[in-house]
Scaffold this motif. Structure first.
Motif, PDB file in Angstrom:
ATOM      1  N   VAL A  79      59.101  45.914  50.112  1.00 35.81           N
ATOM      2  CA  VAL A  79      57.896  46.545  50.646  1.00 35.81           C
ATOM      3  C   VAL A  79      58.060  46.580  52.160  1.00 35.81           C
ATOM      4  O   VAL A  79      58.360  45.557  52.785  1.00 35.81           O
ATOM      5  CB  VAL A  79      56.626  45.762  50.251  1.00 35.81           C
ATOM      6  CG1 VAL A  79      55.389  46.360  50.913  1.00 35.81           C
ATOM      7  CG2 VAL A  79      56.465  45.745  48.730  1.00 35.81           C
ATOM      8  N   ALA A  80      57.907  47.768  52.730  1.00 32.82           N
ATOM      9  CA  ALA A  80      58.064  47.941  54.178  1.00 32.82           C
ATOM     10  C   ALA A  80      56.703  47.917  54.852  1.00 32.82           C
ATOM     11  O   ALA A  80      55.701  48.350  54.277  1.00 32.82           O
ATOM     12  CB  ALA A  80      58.772  49.249  54.472  1.00 32.82           C
ATOM     13  N   ASN A  81      56.674  47.401  56.084  1.00 33.18           N
ATOM     14  CA  ASN A  81      55.418  47.389  56.833  1.00 33.18           C
ATOM     15  C   ASN A  81      55.452  48.354  58.010  1.00 33.18           C
ATOM     16  O   ASN A  81      54.550  48.343  58.848  1.00 33.18           O
ATOM     17  CB  ASN A  81      55.063  45.969  57.299  1.00 33.18           C
ATOM     18  CG  ASN A  81      56.095  45.376  58.229  1.00 33.18           C
ATOM     19  OD1 ASN A  81      56.977  46.070  58.718  1.00 33.18           O
ATOM     20  ND2 ASN A  81      55.983  44.077  58.466  1.00 33.18           N
ATOM     21  N   SER A  82      56.493  49.153  58.092  1.00 31.77           N
ATOM     22  CA  SER A  82      56.578  50.181  59.126  1.00 31.77           C
ATOM     23  C   SER A  82      57.354  51.361  58.551  1.00 31.77           C
ATOM     24  O   SER A  82      57.356  51.544  57.332  1.00 31.77           O
ATOM     25  CB  SER A  82      57.251  49.614  60.385  1.00 31.77           C
ATOM     26  OG  SER A  82      58.564  49.190  60.116  1.00 31.77           O
ATOM     27  N   ASP A  83      58.002  52.116  59.371  1.00 31.38           N
ATOM     28  CA  ASP A  83      58.710  53.317  58.936  1.00 31.38           C
ATOM     29  C   ASP A  83      59.679  52.999  57.792  1.00 31.38           C
ATOM     30  O   ASP A  83      60.665  52.284  57.979  1.00 31.38           O
ATOM     31  CB  ASP A  83      59.454  53.921  60.124  1.00 31.38           C
ATOM     32  CG  ASP A  83      60.212  55.164  59.751  1.00 31.38           C
ATOM     33  OD1 ASP A  83      59.618  56.055  59.100  1.00 31.38           O
ATOM     34  OD2 ASP A  83      61.411  55.247  60.082  1.00 31.38           O
ATOM     35  N   ILE A  84      59.382  53.518  56.617  1.00 36.37           N
ATOM     36  CA  ILE A  84      60.163  53.203  55.413  1.00 36.37           C
ATOM     37  C   ILE A  84      61.597  53.699  55.538  1.00 36.37           C
ATOM     38  O   ILE A  84      62.543  52.969  55.214  1.00 36.37           O
ATOM     39  CB  ILE A  84      59.487  53.802  54.161  1.00 36.37           C
ATOM     40  CG1 ILE A  84      58.122  53.146  53.933  1.00 36.37           C
ATOM     41  CG2 ILE A  84      60.369  53.640  52.931  1.00 36.37           C
ATOM     42  CD1 ILE A  84      57.264  53.842  52.883  1.00 36.37           C
ATOM     43  N   SER A  85      61.792  54.912  56.002  1.00 34.87           N
ATOM     44  CA  SER A  85      63.129  55.481  56.084  1.00 34.87           C
ATOM     45  C   SER A  85      64.026  54.676  57.032  1.00 34.87           C
ATOM     46  O   SER A  85      65.181  54.379  56.706  1.00 34.87           O
ATOM     47  CB  SER A  85      63.052  56.941  56.532  1.00 34.87           C
ATOM     48  OG  SER A  85      64.333  57.515  56.544  1.00 34.87           O
ATOM     49  N   SER A  86      63.499  54.313  58.187  1.00 32.34           N
ATOM     50  CA  SER A  86      64.282  53.525  59.141  1.00 32.34           C
ATOM     51  C   SER A  86      64.590  52.139  58.587  1.00 32.34           C
ATOM     52  O   SER A  86      65.690  51.610  58.773  1.00 32.34           O
ATOM     53  CB  SER A  86      63.537  53.384  60.472  1.00 32.34           C
ATOM     54  OG  SER A  86      63.402  54.643  61.079  1.00 32.34           O
ATOM     55  N   THR A  87      63.624  51.552  57.890  1.00 28.80           N
ATOM     56  CA  THR A  87      63.849  50.249  57.267  1.00 28.80           C
ATOM     57  C   THR A  87      64.935  50.362  56.209  1.00 28.80           C
ATOM     58  O   THR A  87      65.841  49.520  56.147  1.00 28.80           O
ATOM     59  CB  THR A  87      62.536  49.705  56.662  1.00 28.80           C
ATOM     60  OG1 THR A  87      61.555  49.631  57.692  1.00 28.80           O
ATOM     61  CG2 THR A  87      62.737  48.333  56.057  1.00 28.80           C
ATOM     62  N   ALA A  88      64.878  51.397  55.393  1.00 28.61           N
ATOM     63  CA  ALA A  88      65.905  51.603  54.365  1.00 28.61           C
ATOM     64  C   ALA A  88      67.278  51.795  55.000  1.00 28.61           C
ATOM     65  O   ALA A  88      68.282  51.281  54.492  1.00 28.61           O
ATOM     66  CB  ALA A  88      65.540  52.796  53.485  1.00 28.61           C
ATOM     67  N   ASP A  89      67.340  52.514  56.113  1.00 29.24           N
ATOM     68  CA  ASP A  89      68.615  52.697  56.809  1.00 29.24           C
ATOM     69  C   ASP A  89      69.188  51.356  57.258  1.00 29.24           C
ATOM     70  O   ASP A  89      70.395  51.124  57.151  1.00 29.24           O
ATOM     71  CB  ASP A  89      68.453  53.613  58.023  1.00 29.24           C
ATOM     72  CG  ASP A  89      68.219  55.070  57.648  1.00 29.24           C
ATOM     73  OD1 ASP A  89      68.531  55.462  56.498  1.00 29.24           O
ATOM     74  OD2 ASP A  89      67.722  55.821  58.518  1.00 29.24           O
TER      75      ASP A  89
END
Length: 155
Positions: A79-89
């Protein structure tokens, strides 16, 4: 292989047939593929190279991680708490992550990891939890692999 957003590429029927031939046997010769799809060996080789260069496909050896000493595999829901795409990267940059996707549902990101031991898995989970943008994780440890195939065709 890093994948970006799907691009609408027109794949003709011959290229689809080539892909299906390689999904059946990634070691099949260009001559045998060419014969099956109606192209010369050279034309088949060129088509395969173009498909690889365009990231439509890749030709790799698919291994059994257990046989190579990687005794612990898991899927980690993030679960991300900010920009999901950048976190996934950022998650995808970890060498233990072999598969990483942005999802809809309870988890924003799913990351498959392959580790040599439970201790290694714990280290990777801790590393993921330390990544900027990660709020929480849920780990699904694989106990038994029942099916893993890559021959779904081209539809």
């Amino acid at each position: 292989m890093t994948l970006s957003a799907p691009q609408s590429q027109a794949i003709d029927e011959v290229s689809k047939e080539i892909i299906e031939q390689l999904q059946e046997d990634g070691r099949r010769s260009y001559a045998a593929i060419g014969k099956a799809v109606g192209l010369s060996e050279a034309a088949t080789r060129q088509r395969v190279q173009k498909l690889c260069d365009a990231q439509v496909m890749q030709i790799v050896a698919v291994t059994n991680p257990m046989e190579l000493g990687f005794t612990r595999q898991a899927m980690i829901g993030i679960v991300a708490n900010s920009d999901i795409s950048s976190t996934a990267d950022r998650v995808a940059q970890l060498p233990e992550v072999d598969y990483c996707v942005v999802t809809a549902g309870q988890a924003d990101i799913l990351a498959e990891v392959i580790c040599i031991s439970d201790e290694d898995l714990l280290r990777v989970i801790s590393a993921i939890r330390g990544i900027e943008g990660v709020q929480s994780t849920t780990t699904f440890t694989y106990l038994s692999l029942k099916k893993q195939e890559y021959n779904w065709g081209t539809r």
